[in-house]
Scaffold this motif. Structure first.
Motif, PDB file in Angstrom:
ATOM      1  N   GLU A 186     -19.073 -31.433 -19.894  1.00 46.99           N
ATOM      2  CA  GLU A 186     -19.612 -30.501 -18.854  1.00 46.99           C
ATOM      3  C   GLU A 186     -19.593 -30.972 -17.450  1.00 46.99           C
ATOM      4  O   GLU A 186     -19.476 -30.180 -16.550  1.00 46.99           O
ATOM      5  N   GLU A 187     -19.623 -32.393 -17.380  1.00 51.85           N
ATOM      6  CA  GLU A 187     -19.340 -32.728 -16.155  1.00 51.85           C
ATOM      7  C   GLU A 187     -17.854 -32.620 -15.472  1.00 51.85           C
ATOM      8  O   GLU A 187     -17.810 -32.072 -14.169  1.00 51.85           O
ATOM      9  N   ALA A 188     -17.069 -32.536 -16.182  1.00 54.21           N
ATOM     10  CA  ALA A 188     -15.626 -32.039 -16.024  1.00 54.21           C
ATOM     11  C   ALA A 188     -15.564 -30.671 -15.316  1.00 54.21           C
ATOM     12  O   ALA A 188     -14.935 -30.438 -14.489  1.00 54.21           O
ATOM     13  N   LEU A 189     -16.323 -29.983 -15.993  1.00 52.15           N
ATOM     14  CA  LEU A 189     -16.177 -28.309 -15.638  1.00 52.15           C
ATOM     15  C   LEU A 189     -16.981 -28.306 -14.417  1.00 52.15           C
ATOM     16  O   LEU A 189     -16.664 -27.310 -13.693  1.00 52.15           O
ATOM     17  N   GLN A 190     -18.200 -28.947 -14.352  1.00 47.02           N
ATOM     18  CA  GLN A 190     -18.917 -28.914 -13.037  1.00 47.02           C
ATOM     19  C   GLN A 190     -18.244 -29.238 -12.004  1.00 47.02           C
ATOM     20  O   GLN A 190     -18.075 -28.530 -10.771  1.00 47.02           O
ATOM     21  N   VAL A 217     -14.018 -40.687 -28.421  1.00 47.70           N
ATOM     22  CA  VAL A 217     -13.484 -39.885 -27.485  1.00 47.70           C
ATOM     23  C   VAL A 217     -13.092 -40.543 -26.020  1.00 47.70           C
ATOM     24  O   VAL A 217     -14.018 -41.047 -25.567  1.00 47.70           O
ATOM     25  N   ILE A 218     -12.036 -40.713 -25.715  1.00 42.72           N
ATOM     26  CA  ILE A 218     -11.547 -41.391 -24.414  1.00 42.72           C
ATOM     27  C   ILE A 218     -11.769 -40.776 -23.211  1.00 42.72           C
ATOM     28  O   ILE A 218     -12.318 -41.280 -22.314  1.00 42.72           O
ATOM     29  N   SER A 219     -11.563 -39.434 -23.111  1.00 48.05           N
ATOM     30  CA  SER A 219     -11.599 -38.688 -21.832  1.00 48.05           C
ATOM     31  C   SER A 219     -11.918 -37.163 -22.282  1.00 48.05           C
ATOM     32  O   SER A 219     -11.616 -36.746 -23.148  1.00 48.05           O
ATOM     33  N   SER A 220     -12.509 -36.462 -21.163  1.00 49.22           N
ATOM     34  CA  SER A 220     -12.646 -35.084 -21.366  1.00 49.22           C
ATOM     35  C   SER A 220     -11.946 -34.540 -20.110  1.00 49.22           C
ATOM     36  O   SER A 220     -12.213 -34.992 -18.965  1.00 49.22           O
ATOM     37  N   ARG A 221     -11.200 -33.293 -20.400  1.00 47.53           N
ATOM     38  CA  ARG A 221     -10.378 -32.779 -19.118  1.00 47.53           C
ATOM     39  C   ARG A 221     -10.741 -31.279 -19.032  1.00 47.53           C
ATOM     40  O   ARG A 221     -10.882 -30.618 -20.070  1.00 47.53           O
TER      41      ARG A 221
END
Lengths: 173, 345
Positions: B125-129, B15-19
């Motif tokens: 989770e961090e991205a959503l936060q 997983v490279i990134s979360s968006r």
């Protein structure tokens, strides 16, 4: 080699077809190839097309008679002027009022796309509170009407006071 | 300051990134497709004012979209800062960007607001936060188009409800080469998810990089949507990892040969198209993660960062001039040669 389709022009395009697992090569001229291509080419499956075909399916169910269908086709959003046909083509609404204007037609489609038509996620902090109060007021108002109908005046007075208090609290009066 | 993709994350072998992207609309105005230029411009100013006056204003920068060159705009699309739709808009648009480019607010895309937050690695989770934080900040001053039954009202009914599109960018070379990805793609629709190429709808999965995201936005909470996406992605990650191990144990020599050949091509090639470079870098990423390639650098190597830099528009920005296609392929090979980490011999 002549074109297999028209048997007139020389074949310049070789097309591979797979039908029932069997590969077959056909030789066509330019003109026939273009016509065949149009026949076989799948339409672009965009989300807009997908939505409008779902809408059409649903539309015939909701409004089975031509008269009714015509009526909903002239349905127009009072706020932004979006018509039902325009929405069908674009797949996008013009303003938030469109949701109530086209709500009846859209609701089953939304349910099909999302598997639900009730939001259970985030509620905005500031306006959310107001919405909640408004909902409580609406509920109480319908109870008040019922009570008046049944001539239960004592209960009605209770509801009336509760509504007043909520309106005052929420700065709605 | 380093951009988010220039930093290294621990758990990003697959997983490279979360968006996360939140679609929001202002109650007072028509949706962007029905806006006049004047009103569109008014919305841009209104939102810019609110964000820049808010507490963490120093963190954000307002981009003047009209002053940006087409090249700058495409480069931002390549870096996933903005969507392709956004830079083609016919009405005035606005963009507010955090310094590390992990947070952005697009004004007048398909919806009035598209709040986007990217985190490195496996970290939705961090991205959503972070996205929620900006959303709350804006909501203090803006009344959103919101309905208690339908949730956040969006221009396209496919986004209504949470307005949330969450996605993971994944690198799955083993699944792709063994043809197993096809099965996964077919199964994924049943979970209300979809897989697209690295640059979104219609783009190919170049360099074995794909995006997996939710399709359903209504009827589930934000947390449920993310949980569902995460658990399916976890499965993909596990399968990719076990396939990598299998390939390594069964065909070690062929595998090493392929990785070293790709590294060799990256080291010595004089002309590289972006497609070819992506494939070679994908091989190198895999070889590095499986311990075949050992670099002189002691710090983790960020190959995704390199993948971003060699995209056509970003490469031209790097070279500080516009290049024709042939020039670009030569410049790309040179750039890679100069920036390729050296292997230990």
């Amino acid at each position: 080699m002549l074109c297999e389709r028209c048997q007139q022009e020389p074949a310049t395009v070789f097309l591979n077809q797979t039908i029932d697992g069997k590969k077959k090569e056909i030789h066509l001229c330019n003109k026939c190839a273009m016509e065949v291509k149009d026949l076989y080419q799948e339409k672009d499956i965009s989300i807009e097309n997908f939505l409008s075909s779902l809408l059409d399916m649903n539309h015939k169910k909701v409004a089975p008679h031509m008269e009714q269908q015509k009526k909903s086709h002239v349905l127009q959003c009072k706020q932004c002027g979006m018509t039902y046909n325009e929405f069908r083509q674009k797949g996008k609404f013009g303003c938030h009022r469109c949701y109530s204007t086209f709500g009846n037609l859209l609701s089953p489609v939304i349910k099909r796309v999302h598997g639900s038509n009730l939001h259970t996620g985030k509620i905005p902090n500031r306006t959310g509170e107001k919405l909640l109060t408004q909902k409580q007021i609406r509920d109480l108002e319908s109870k008040l009407k019922q009570a008046v109908k049944k001539e239960e005046y004592e209960a009605a007075a209770g509801y009336r006071d509760a509504i007043r208090a909520l309106k005052k609290e929420g700065g709605l009066c | 300051m380093l951009k988010w993709y220039e930093k290294n994350a621990n758990n990003n072998d697959v997983v490279i990134s979360s968006r996360v992207r939140l679609a929001r609309n202002l109650e007072t105005y028509h949706f962007p497709s029905k806006l006049t230029k004047e009103i569109a411009s008014r919305i841009v100013h209104e939102v810019e004012d609110i964000v820049l006056k808010a507490s963490s204003s120093h963190y954000f920068e307002r981009m003047d979209m009209e002053a940006l060159s087409p090249l700058d705009k495409v480069a931002m699309v390549e870096r996933h800062v903005v969507s392709p739709n956004f830079v083609q808009s016919s009405i005035p648009t606005g963009l507010i960007l955090s310094e590390d480019e992990s947070l952005s607010i697009m004004i007048n895309e398909e919806d009035h607001l598209r709040i986007q937050s990217i985190s490195n690695g496996f970290n939705l989770e961090e991205a959503l936060q972070n996205a929620n934080h900006i959303d709350d900040l804006l909501e203090e001053k803006i009344t959103y188009a919101y309905d208690e039954r339908m949730g956040y009202l969006t221009a396209c009914p496919t986004n209504v409800g949470t307005g949330l599109r969450a996605s993971y960018m994944i690198h799955v070379p083993a699944l792709e080469t063994t043809g197993k990805l096809q099965f996964i793609l077919e199964a994924i629709g049943k979970f209300g998810l979809t897989v697209r190429g690295i640059y979104g709808e219609g783009s190919q999965g170049r360099g074995s990089v794909f995006q997996i995201s939710n399709q359903v936005t209504l009827g589930h909470s934000e947390e449920e949507i993310i949980e569902n996406l995460t658990s399916v992605t976890n499965q993909i990650v596990e399968q990719e990892r076990s396939l990598r191990k299998k390939l390594l144990s069964e065909k070690r020599m062929q595998f090493e040969d392929a990785v070293y050949r790709s590294y060799g091509a990256l080291t010595y090639a004089r002309i590289l198209s972006s497609n070819e470079a992506m494939t070679l870098l994908s091989d190198m990423k895999l070889g590095y993660e499986l311990g075949i390639l050992n670099f002189e650098h002691t710090e983790p190597i960020n190959i995704y960062g390199l993948m971003t830099c060699i995209q056509p528009a970003n490469l031209q920005k790097e070279m500080k001039r516009e290049l024709k296609i042939e020039e670009r392929d030569m410049a790309r090979a040179t750039f890679i040669r100069q920036n390729l980490p050296k292997i230990k011999t």
